[in-house]
Design an enzyme around this catalytic site. Structure first.
Site, short mmCIF file in Angstrom:
data_model
loop_
_atom_site.label_atom_id
_atom_site.label_comp_id
_atom_site.label_asym_id
_atom_site.label_seq_id
_atom_site.Cartn_x
_atom_site.Cartn_y
_atom_site.Cartn_z
N LYS A 45 117.73 -31.72 -61.03
CA LYS A 45 118.43 -31.44 -59.96
C LYS A 45 119.80 -32.34 -60.06
CE LYS A 45 117.14 -28.41 -58.80
NZ LYS A 45 116.96 -27.01 -59.59
N SER A 46 120.41 -32.66 -61.21
CA SER A 46 121.37 -33.80 -60.99
C SER A 46 122.81 -33.08 -61.30
CB SER A 46 121.08 -34.88 -61.90
OG SER A 46 119.96 -35.62 -61.45
N THR A 48 122.94 -30.44 -63.89
CA THR A 48 122.64 -30.05 -65.34
C THR A 48 123.53 -28.83 -65.81
OG1 THR A 48 120.28 -30.80 -64.97
CG2 THR A 48 120.86 -29.90 -66.92
N HIS A 100 116.02 -33.33 -70.16
CA HIS A 100 115.62 -34.07 -68.98
C HIS A 100 114.67 -35.26 -69.33
CE1 HIS A 100 117.28 -31.40 -65.77
NE2 HIS A 100 116.09 -30.63 -66.13
N ARG A 122 123.53 -38.08 -60.20
CA ARG A 122 123.66 -37.61 -58.88
C ARG A 122 122.84 -38.44 -57.80
NH1 ARG A 122 121.94 -31.68 -56.49
NH2 ARG A 122 123.19 -31.50 -54.67
N SER A 130 117.12 -31.59 -53.26
CA SER A 130 117.39 -30.35 -54.20
C SER A 130 116.22 -30.00 -54.72
CB SER A 130 118.42 -30.74 -55.19
OG SER A 130 118.49 -29.60 -56.04
N TYR A 182 127.52 -36.27 -60.58
CA TYR A 182 127.79 -34.75 -59.73
C TYR A 182 128.84 -35.01 -58.63
CZ TYR A 182 125.99 -31.26 -56.51
OH TYR A 182 126.08 -30.03 -55.85
N GLY A 248 124.88 -26.86 -53.22
CA GLY A 248 125.93 -27.58 -53.96
C GLY A 248 126.81 -28.43 -53.25
S1 PPS Z 1 117.78 -28.33 -63.05
O1 PPS Z 1 116.53 -27.33 -62.52
O2 PPS Z 1 117.21 -29.55 -63.08
O3 PPS Z 1 118.30 -27.80 -64.18
O4 PPS Z 1 118.75 -28.49 -61.69
P1 PPS Z 1 120.39 -28.80 -61.91
O5 PPS Z 1 121.28 -27.81 -62.44
O6 PPS Z 1 120.33 -30.09 -62.44
O7 PPS Z 1 120.69 -29.08 -60.71
C1 PPS Z 1 120.90 -28.12 -59.62
C2 PPS Z 1 121.79 -28.61 -58.33
O8 PPS Z 1 123.01 -28.54 -58.92
C3 PPS Z 1 123.79 -27.63 -57.97
N1 PPS Z 1 124.89 -26.91 -58.67
C4 PPS Z 1 126.17 -27.13 -58.12
N2 PPS Z 1 126.69 -27.79 -57.28
C5 PPS Z 1 128.20 -27.61 -57.13
N3 PPS Z 1 129.06 -26.89 -58.04
C6 PPS Z 1 128.38 -26.50 -58.97
N4 PPS Z 1 129.34 -25.44 -59.66
C7 PPS Z 1 126.88 -26.21 -58.96
N5 PPS Z 1 126.23 -25.85 -60.06
C8 PPS Z 1 124.97 -26.26 -59.76
C9 PPS Z 1 122.73 -26.66 -57.30
O9 PPS Z 1 123.16 -25.92 -56.33
C10 PPS Z 1 121.75 -27.53 -57.16
O10 PPS Z 1 121.76 -28.28 -56.09
P2 PPS Z 1 121.42 -28.18 -54.43
O11 PPS Z 1 121.80 -29.27 -53.82
O12 PPS Z 1 119.86 -27.64 -54.54
O13 PPS Z 1 122.27 -26.87 -54.20
#
Ligand code: PPS
Length: 306
Positions: A45-46, A48, A100, A122, A130, A182, A248
């Site tokens: 959730k950082s 990725t 991870h 993050r 998240s 992030y 996000g």
């Molecule tokens: S995982 O399951 O570990 O692969 O999740 P991960 O991809 O590390 O983290 C998911 C969070 O990243 C946010 N996200 C984004 N935020 C902003 N911009 C973009 N383009 C973007 N892509 C993914 C996603 O919404 C999750 O955060 P939260 O806070 O839950 O919305």
């Protein structure tokens, strides 16, 4: 593979039995990296998936075709997940690998490797929020209970994939990698794309950068079935209970943390991060790390800043 109720314990860390087996985890820890590999490393959730998209778009010079036709796990498979060997066997050209895993599990495999490592971190308060919401929709993760219960498990490091603190501190001791947050990607996506492209030695024209930026924006990724996990069957990820591309945002923790939870978090953070070799500020920062950077400012101060 379903195994939705199975938990694998590997070196005292819990992993979802869905996607992870003892064999897949052993495969990861004994992996032979190639110097041409790019490795995305993050605690869950950082950011990725965002970094997977950024790298895809940098390597394709802003052309969205691959990003919009191949699922992220097929372009940048998780090393520790059971399908990884098959994806890598079929891959042509330089490999992009995601993990991870905590540093101590991969350090022996990465030793002497020239693979390019990009570590994404993050604000842990946003990570835990998240992660909490993700547990509600991902049927391969246990019921998180109340936020308070989940927060307590997160701070103890007993959640799946282990301790956030051990993860960031462990990887900070790796030599020469790109460290990016992030928050930096959020505040300066264009600059972050440039940094990643420089690190990967894959320069993009201004037009290519603009195109890449468009396709890795939150709004674009939210609609892209190749990264928003809507391809995953409902019984594995229940999109009626939440979205993978949830908000996000930075600083969303303020909408759920009570004041005393935030104070307790800060106290645990200060004590756990007292021996961190890198100062973590959840603002705009990017470093190509040298090992053991001295911490000058009490880390707990920076957590309150955003
Ligand atoms: S995982 O399951 O570990 O692969 O999740 P991960 O991809 O590390 O983290 C998911 C969070 O990243 C946010 N996200 C984004 N935020 C902003 N911009 C973009 N383009 C973007 N892509 C993914 C996603 O919404 C999750 O955060 P939260 O806070 O839950 O919305």
């Amino acid at each position: 593979m379903a195994r939705l109720d199975v938990t694998e314990t590997f070196q005292n860390i819990l992993f979802p039995g869905h996607m992870h087996t003892q064999d897949s985890l052993n495969y990861a820890t004994n992996f032979k990296f190639q110097d041409t590999d790019t490795v995305i490393v993050s605690y869950p959730k950082s950011g990725t998936t965002w970094m997977q998209e950024i790298i895809t778009l940098v390597l394709s010079k802003g052309d969205p075709t691959i990003a919009q036709t191949q699922p992220n796990w097929a372009r940048a498979p998780w090393l520790e997940q059971y399908y990884c060997p098959k994806v890598l066997e079929a891959s042509k050209g330089p490999r992009v690998i995601t993990t991870h895993l905590p540093y101590h599990l991969l350090a022996p495999a990465l030793q002497d490797s020239k693979a390019k490592v990009i570590y994404v971190s993050r604000n842990p308060k946003d990570v835990v929020v998240s992660y909490y919401h993700f547990h509600k929709m991902a049927n391969f993760l246990p019921d998180p209970g109340s936020f308070s219960e989940f927060l307590s498990a997160f701070l103890k490091g007993t959640v799946h994939y282990g301790s956030w603190f051990d993860h960031v501190k462990g990887w900070a001791s790796h030599v020469n990698f790109l460290y990016i947050t992030y928050e930096e990607m959020w505040q300066d996506l264009h600059g972050s794309l440039e940094k990643v492209s420089r690190y990967l030695m894959c320069s993009l024209t201004e037009d290519e950068l603009t195109s890449a930026q468009k396709y890795c924006s939150f709004n674009s990724m939210k609609e892209n079935a190749m990264v928003n996990y809507t391809l995953i069957p409902q019984e594995i990820m229940d999109h009626s209970k939440g979205k993978f591309m949830r908000k996000g945002k930075i600083g969303d923790w303020k909408n759920i943390f009570a004041e005393e939870q935030s104070d307790h978090f800060d106290a645990v953070y200060s004590s756990q991060m007292a021996d961190a070799s890198l100062q973590f500020k959840w603002e705009c920062h990017e470093h190509v790390l040298q090992p053991r950077i001295t911490v000058n400012t009490p880390a707990s101060h920076s957590l309150r800043d955003i």
